[in-house]
Design a protein around this motif. Sequence first.
Motif, PDB file in Angstrom:
ATOM      1  N   ASN A 226       0.822  -1.205   0.000  1.00 58.02           N
ATOM      2  CA  ASN A 226       0.000   0.000   0.000  1.00 58.02           C
ATOM      3  C   ASN A 226       0.858   1.258   0.000  1.00 58.02           C
ATOM      4  N   ALA A 227       2.020   1.196   0.644  1.00 57.84           N
ATOM      5  CA  ALA A 227       2.950   2.323   0.585  1.00 57.84           C
ATOM      6  C   ALA A 227       3.493   2.501  -0.831  1.00 57.84           C
ATOM      7  N   LEU A 228       3.775   1.390  -1.514  1.00 59.48           N
ATOM      8  CA  LEU A 228       4.247   1.472  -2.895  1.00 59.48           C
ATOM      9  C   LEU A 228       3.172   2.036  -3.812  1.00 59.48           C
ATOM     10  N   ARG A 229       1.926   1.641  -3.594  1.00 60.82           N
ATOM     11  CA  ARG A 229       0.836   2.133  -4.446  1.00 60.82           C
ATOM     12  C   ARG A 229       0.618   3.634  -4.280  1.00 60.82           C
ATOM     13  N   ALA A 230       1.035   4.164  -3.154  1.00 55.78           N
ATOM     14  CA  ALA A 230       0.899   5.605  -2.932  1.00 55.78           C
ATOM     15  C   ALA A 230       1.968   6.407  -3.670  1.00 55.78           C
ATOM     16  N   GLU A 231       2.976   5.715  -4.205  1.00 58.18           N
ATOM     17  CA  GLU A 231       4.052   6.373  -4.949  1.00 58.18           C
ATOM     18  C   GLU A 231       3.661   6.520  -6.419  1.00 58.18           C
ATOM     19  N   PRO A 232       4.258   7.484  -7.133  1.00 61.13           N
ATOM     20  CA  PRO A 232       3.931   7.698  -8.555  1.00 61.13           C
ATOM     21  C   PRO A 232       4.623   6.680  -9.463  1.00 61.13           C
ATOM     22  N   LEU A 233       4.182   5.431  -9.381  1.00 62.59           N
ATOM     23  CA  LEU A 233       4.794   4.354 -10.144  1.00 62.59           C
ATOM     24  C   LEU A 233       4.106   4.184 -11.497  1.00 62.59           C
ATOM     25  N   ALA A 234       4.881   3.730 -12.484  1.00 59.03           N
ATOM     26  CA  ALA A 234       4.300   3.437 -13.800  1.00 59.03           C
ATOM     27  C   ALA A 234       3.405   2.219 -13.739  1.00 59.03           C
ATOM     28  N   LYS A 272       7.954  -4.491 -11.435  1.00 58.15           N
ATOM     29  CA  LYS A 272       8.421  -5.131 -12.663  1.00 58.15           C
ATOM     30  C   LYS A 272       8.627  -4.115 -13.780  1.00 58.15           C
ATOM     31  N   ASP A 273       9.117  -2.941 -13.387  1.00 62.25           N
ATOM     32  CA  ASP A 273       9.434  -1.891 -14.337  1.00 62.25           C
ATOM     33  C   ASP A 273      10.738  -1.237 -13.879  1.00 62.25           C
ATOM     34  N   GLN A 274      11.709  -1.103 -14.783  1.00 65.63           N
ATOM     35  CA  GLN A 274      13.027  -0.598 -14.397  1.00 65.63           C
ATOM     36  C   GLN A 274      12.968   0.818 -13.835  1.00 65.63           C
ATOM     37  N   ASP A 275      12.152   1.673 -14.427  1.00 68.38           N
ATOM     38  CA  ASP A 275      12.036   3.045 -13.921  1.00 68.38           C
ATOM     39  C   ASP A 275      11.473   3.049 -12.499  1.00 68.38           C
ATOM     40  N   ASP A 276      10.503   2.170 -12.237  1.00 72.72           N
ATOM     41  CA  ASP A 276       9.944   2.079 -10.882  1.00 72.72           C
ATOM     42  C   ASP A 276      10.998   1.600  -9.898  1.00 72.72           C
ATOM     43  N   LEU A 277      11.798   0.609 -10.295  1.00 72.76           N
ATOM     44  CA  LEU A 277      12.854   0.102  -9.421  1.00 72.76           C
ATOM     45  C   LEU A 277      13.887   1.181  -9.122  1.00 72.76           C
ATOM     46  N   ASP A 278      14.269   1.926 -10.153  1.00 72.02           N
ATOM     47  CA  ASP A 278      15.242   3.002  -9.955  1.00 72.02           C
ATOM     48  C   ASP A 278      14.688   4.084  -9.031  1.00 72.02           C
ATOM     49  N   TYR A 279      13.395   4.357  -9.155  1.00 67.42           N
ATOM     50  CA  TYR A 279      12.769   5.396  -8.323  1.00 67.42           C
ATOM     51  C   TYR A 279      12.695   4.969  -6.862  1.00 67.42           C
ATOM     52  N   ILE A 280      12.370   3.692  -6.632  1.00 69.32           N
ATOM     53  CA  ILE A 280      12.154   3.208  -5.265  1.00 69.32           C
ATOM     54  C   ILE A 280      13.474   2.844  -4.573  1.00 69.32           C
ATOM     55  N   ALA A 281      14.484   2.429  -5.334  1.00 72.45           N
ATOM     56  CA  ALA A 281      15.717   1.907  -4.742  1.00 72.45           C
ATOM     57  C   ALA A 281      16.298   2.775  -3.621  1.00 72.45           C
ATOM     58  N   PRO A 282      16.454   4.105  -3.792  1.00 71.30           N
ATOM     59  CA  PRO A 282      17.052   4.906  -2.718  1.00 71.30           C
ATOM     60  C   PRO A 282      16.180   5.024  -1.474  1.00 71.30           C
ATOM     61  N   ARG A 283      14.910   4.660  -1.599  1.00 70.46           N
ATOM     62  CA  ARG A 283      13.959   4.882  -0.498  1.00 70.46           C
ATOM     63  C   ARG A 283      13.392   3.586   0.057  1.00 70.46           C
ATOM     64  N   ILE A 284      13.835   2.447  -0.491  1.00 70.96           N
ATOM     65  CA  ILE A 284      13.201   1.185  -0.127  1.00 70.96           C
ATOM     66  C   ILE A 284      13.356   0.855   1.352  1.00 70.96           C
TER      67      ILE A 284
END
Length: 293
Positions: A226-234, A272-284
Amino acid sequence: MAVRRAIQGIDGPDPLSQLLGDAQYIADDGLATAAYLSLALGKPLLLEGAPGVGKTEAAKAIASVLGRELVRLQCYEGIDAAASMYEWNFPRQMLAIRQAGDDYVNLYDDRFLIARPILQALEAPRDRVLLIDEIDRADHEFEAFLLEFLSDFTLSIPERGTVRAEEPPVVILTSNRTRELHEALRRRCIYHWIGYPSPELEQRIVMMRASTVAEDTARRVVAAVNALRAEPLAKPPGVAETVEWAEAATLLNRGGGSWPRAFARAIGVVLKDQDDLDYIAPRIDALLSESAA
């Protein structure tokens, strides 16, 4: 009367909801009511929602409850009527002509007919459920063809005549809403929007679908999702990804260790999207720690 045969023993949304639960699908009252009315009234059921919320799984569960085979028509850009209705087996026809020599060959015999999902559903409406999956991926021409089919449940084969269902088949359509469907198509259906489940419901789904996952793990993974869904993910994670993430983290955490670390290592299961992984990585790490609190 013919339609009632499809829901024999199901006299309302609540019994249907219970049967869907027995088929490993947890349906809220809105979905159970829409599905019941679709069956009782003999009208198609249109399920819309974001990818991964369980639309296709709902169709599978309904088919299981009815004890019927699910016939799936996967839509895509450029799909035509032949791919959905029927085709003639041209190579087999040519082979039969060569083998027959001077003898007569009926090229439109059943042995040369390849039944696609719509024809399959019309031929055995009491034994099959037709799933028209991701109708929003098809073009407007195909949607117009479906309008005609859903109006009278008939199919014209020029070489054979008209095939008419002896009773309205059970038809379920799904849409990810990548484009708006024609209003005429919506009018022919019972409509229901499936959103992301509440955290409590999603936790129940995880516990039902992943028997090896502990209750505390299910709570943690649902909070993280639910925290991930609140992020601007593709591509926000769906319910299936929630279940898979819980299972993957459980596997990685065998023998002890840090749950946030196990979830972080299995992040490729839920995103399962590289841009999403790059966006979340520093904050995971921070995101997972907050979810576990």
